[in-house]
Design an enzyme around this catalytic site. Structure first.
Site, short mmCIF file in Angstrom:
data_model
loop_
_atom_site.label_atom_id
_atom_site.label_comp_id
_atom_site.label_asym_id
_atom_site.label_seq_id
_atom_site.Cartn_x
_atom_site.Cartn_y
_atom_site.Cartn_z
N ASP A 102 40.24 -35.76 48.06
CA ASP A 102 41.11 -35.12 47.06
C ASP A 102 40.78 -33.64 46.85
O ASP A 102 41.03 -33.11 45.78
CB ASP A 102 41.03 -35.89 45.74
CG ASP A 102 39.62 -35.95 45.18
OD1 ASP A 102 38.70 -35.39 45.80
OD2 ASP A 102 39.44 -36.55 44.10
N HIS A 362 84.25 -18.23 54.14
CA HIS A 362 84.49 -18.92 52.86
C HIS A 362 84.83 -20.40 53.04
O HIS A 362 85.67 -20.75 53.88
CB HIS A 362 85.67 -18.30 52.10
CG HIS A 362 85.90 -16.87 52.40
ND1 HIS A 362 85.42 -15.86 51.60
CD2 HIS A 362 86.53 -16.26 53.44
CE1 HIS A 362 85.77 -14.70 52.11
NE2 HIS A 362 86.44 -14.91 53.23
N TYR A 365 83.88 -26.22 56.63
CA TYR A 365 82.91 -27.17 57.16
C TYR A 365 82.99 -27.12 58.69
O TYR A 365 84.05 -27.38 59.27
CB TYR A 365 83.19 -28.60 56.67
CG TYR A 365 82.32 -29.61 57.38
CD1 TYR A 365 80.93 -29.54 57.26
CD2 TYR A 365 82.85 -30.60 58.20
CE1 TYR A 365 80.11 -30.43 57.93
CE2 TYR A 365 82.04 -31.49 58.87
CZ TYR A 365 80.67 -31.40 58.74
OH TYR A 365 79.85 -32.27 59.41
C1 UD1 Z 1 32.07 -38.10 42.95
C2 UD1 Z 1 30.56 -37.90 42.96
C3 UD1 Z 1 30.20 -36.77 42.00
C4 UD1 Z 1 30.96 -35.52 42.38
C5 UD1 Z 1 32.45 -35.79 42.43
C6 UD1 Z 1 33.18 -34.59 42.99
C7 UD1 Z 1 29.66 -40.11 43.40
C8 UD1 Z 1 28.91 -41.25 42.82
N1 UD1 Z 1 29.92 -39.10 42.55
O1 UD1 Z 1 32.42 -38.54 41.65
O2 UD1 Z 1 28.81 -36.54 42.05
O3 UD1 Z 1 30.66 -34.49 41.46
O4 UD1 Z 1 32.72 -36.88 43.30
O5 UD1 Z 1 34.55 -34.76 42.85
O6 UD1 Z 1 29.95 -40.11 44.56
N2 UD1 Z 1 36.47 -43.44 46.87
C9 UD1 Z 1 36.66 -44.43 47.80
N3 UD1 Z 1 36.19 -45.67 47.53
C10 UD1 Z 1 35.53 -45.96 46.39
C11 UD1 Z 1 35.34 -44.94 45.44
C12 UD1 Z 1 35.82 -43.68 45.70
O7 UD1 Z 1 37.26 -44.20 48.84
O8 UD1 Z 1 35.13 -47.13 46.25
C13 UD1 Z 1 36.97 -42.07 47.17
C14 UD1 Z 1 38.05 -41.60 46.24
O9 UD1 Z 1 39.33 -41.90 46.77
C15 UD1 Z 1 37.83 -40.10 46.20
C16 UD1 Z 1 36.34 -39.96 46.46
O10 UD1 Z 1 35.90 -41.18 47.02
O11 UD1 Z 1 38.51 -39.42 47.22
C17 UD1 Z 1 35.55 -39.67 45.18
O12 UD1 Z 1 35.72 -40.71 44.29
P1 UD1 Z 1 35.79 -40.47 42.73
O13 UD1 Z 1 35.87 -41.79 42.05
O14 UD1 Z 1 36.83 -39.47 42.43
O15 UD1 Z 1 34.34 -39.86 42.48
P2 UD1 Z 1 33.86 -39.14 41.19
O16 UD1 Z 1 33.58 -40.14 40.12
O17 UD1 Z 1 34.77 -38.04 40.88
#
Ligand code: UD1
Ligand code: CA
Length: 461
Positions: A102, A362, A365
């Site tokens: 993301d 003007h 089509y």
């Molecule tokens: C995570 C980090 C945090 C960091 C932040 C930055 C961890 C524990 N924490 O937190 O330190 O500052 O990102 O944005 O990693 N995802 C999966 N499967 C899962 C969980 C998450 O694919 O089971 C993916 C999500 O789609 C996302 C990414 O991992 O793209 C991060 O997950 P997210 O839950 O947003 O992490 P944060 O809690 O933000």
């Protein structure tokens, strides 16, 4: 070899949407496409961890390995678990780059710097950090009194005094494959969220006296993560500014950059003026000294030098130089607009070719037709291309004149300099140089109005 794992299985609930977070678009391209593009190196291979969005991801990236992370109460969850699902595709000598799915603003150069730093320091794991003003929500980089990196602590696990630490984990890591594999096998979900945290691998490696590093990247804007639709908007603004600025530095005049959206990769020549609420998407190329005005939208089209476009929608088209479109015209897919052609108010062109110097000023089509050079298409002309079942093509040769409000019922051909009178419905070919009039002869009924007035008067009495 570098194996890049993009984690995109998270549910993204804060997005409040039926569309997966990473599939939301930022200036016409999915968030995850930006991440993929920035992390795609010559010697790398990408593995995406998807969830409910798996099928959509497969559609978007047909050539990439997409691993499905099942989500459910009895199944583990968290970034550590997500990363572990890619281990089957990783060899012992690989370097593993892991990114959150993301963060679309990330630049390739920053990832390259991270990789170089990791190689130079020969670390087991290097994480990318940056300094931001409002660190709330992010995992923080904890350093000791000598500024050595010790660990990452999630925001919710911070102890008093640590909230103000403004060096954050942006969610980008590079590991030696073997160290990743081993440390992932040792993490547990003993935390506030009962999740397996990828960030806990750092502590595991530290305990084994392995070298872990944090590479501080300067431009925090690149790591802007998107969690809701407001952040989507904010990221789009940052990206829009980045792209528009690059065009302006390259010699394009953008009069109102706040309202101009140009997708990454679009090419625009010098001295072209982009004015108004313009959107230019896809694989589009615009030449020099053009004027793109009004609420114009250009998609996957090539526009040569010195073309003027005003309030038009142009999709999958080719426009030769000096042509002039609008205001309020629509040029639909597979159209070729010749040199110096003019297409004016409320004219629609579809799947047609218009030769040099042809004009349709003007309300017309032009569909499924081949028009030669220097043809005049009068006001209200309709190329009738559909018989209710099939589409047919018509051909108009050089120098023909199609009078106002004529219907050209396909398939039909008007030969060179054929002259179609206004209001005619043409169902048969017109020979070269002929005048064709197809309409009832005009009758003159003298005295009618006087007689009518008389009748109306009697009626009233
Ligand atoms: C995570 C980090 C945090 C960091 C932040 C930055 C961890 C524990 N924490 O937190 O330190 O500052 O990102 O944005 O990693 N995802 C999966 N499967 C899962 C969980 C998450 O694919 O089971 C993916 C999500 O789609 C996302 C990414 O991992 O793209 C991060 O997950 P997210 O839950 O947003 O992490 P944060 O809690 O933000
Ligand atoms: Ca008629």
């Amino acid at each position: 070899m570098i194996k890049t794992i993009i984690m995109a299985a998270g549910e993204g609930t804060r997005m409040k949407s039926e569309t997966s977070k990473v599939l939301h678009k930022l200036i016409n391209k999915e968030i995850i496409k930006y991440v993929k593009k920035a992390s795609d190196f010559d010697n790398s291979e990408t593995i995406i961890i998807g969830g409910a969005n798996k099928e959509k991801l497969v559609e978007l990236f047909p050539d990439i390995k997409i691993v499905e992370q099942k989500i459910g109460e009895v199944i583990p969850y968290g970034t550590g678990y997500a990363a572990s699902l890619a281990l089957d595709y990783i060899d012992d000598n690989d370097q593993v780059l892991i990114l959150n799915g993301d963060i679309p603003l990330i630049k390739r150069e920053s990832l390259e710097k991270l990789i170089n730093y990791h190689d130079e320091t020969d670390s087991s794991c290097t994480i990318l950090s940056t300094l931001i003003d409002r660190p709330k929500g992010y995992g923080r980089i904890i350093r000791d009194e000598n500024n050595n990196f010790i660990k990452i602590t999630e925001d919710r696990d911070l102890v008093i005094g640590q909230e103000n630490i403004n060096e954050i984990n942006v969610g980008i890591y590079i590991f030696k494959a073997q160290d990743l594999r081993e440390s992932l096998s040792k993490i547990n979900s003993d935390n506030d969220q009962n999740e397996l945290y990828l960030t806990d691998c750092i502590g595991v490696l530290k305990n084994q006296d392995k070298k872990v590093s944090a590479y501080v990247s300067e431009d925090c804007e690149e790591f802007y993560g998107i969690n809701n639709k407001y952040e989507l908007y904010q990221a789009s603004k940052i990206l829009q500014n980045r792209i528009n600025k690059a065009h302006m530095i390259n010699g394009v005049i953008i009069e109102s950059p706040e309202t101009t959206f140009i997708e990454e990769g679009v090419e625009i020549g010098i001295d072209t003026v982009i004015s108004g609420f313009v959107k230019i998407y896809g694989n589009s190329k615009i030449g020099k000294s053009c004027l793109i005005d009004g609420s114009t939208r250009i998609i996957n089209s090539t526009i040569e030098d010195n073309v003027r476009v005003d309030n038009a929608v142009i999709e999958d088209c080719y426009m030769e130089k000096d042509s002039n479109i609008g205001p309020y015209s629509r040029i639909r897919p597979n159209s070729y607009i010749g040199k110096g052609v003019h297409i004016g108010n409320f004219v629609e062109v579809k799947n047609s070719k218009l030769g040099e110097g042809t004009k349709a000023g003007h309300l017309a089509y032009i569909g499924d037709s081949d028009l030669g050079k220097d043809i005049n298409i009068g006001c209200g002309v309709v190329f009738v291309n559909y018989d209710g079942k099939f589409k047919h093509r018509s051909t108009i040769e050089d120098g023909a004149f199609i009078g106002s409000n004529a219907n050209i019922v396909a398939p039909v051909k008007v030969e060179k300099e054929g002259f179609v009178a206004a209001g005619s419905t043409i169902t048969e070919d017109v020979s070269s140089g002929e005048l064709i009039i197809e309409r009832a002869e005009q009758k003159h009924i003298t005295g009618y109005v006087e007689r009518k007035k008389e009748r109306d008067k009697n009626h009233k009495e």
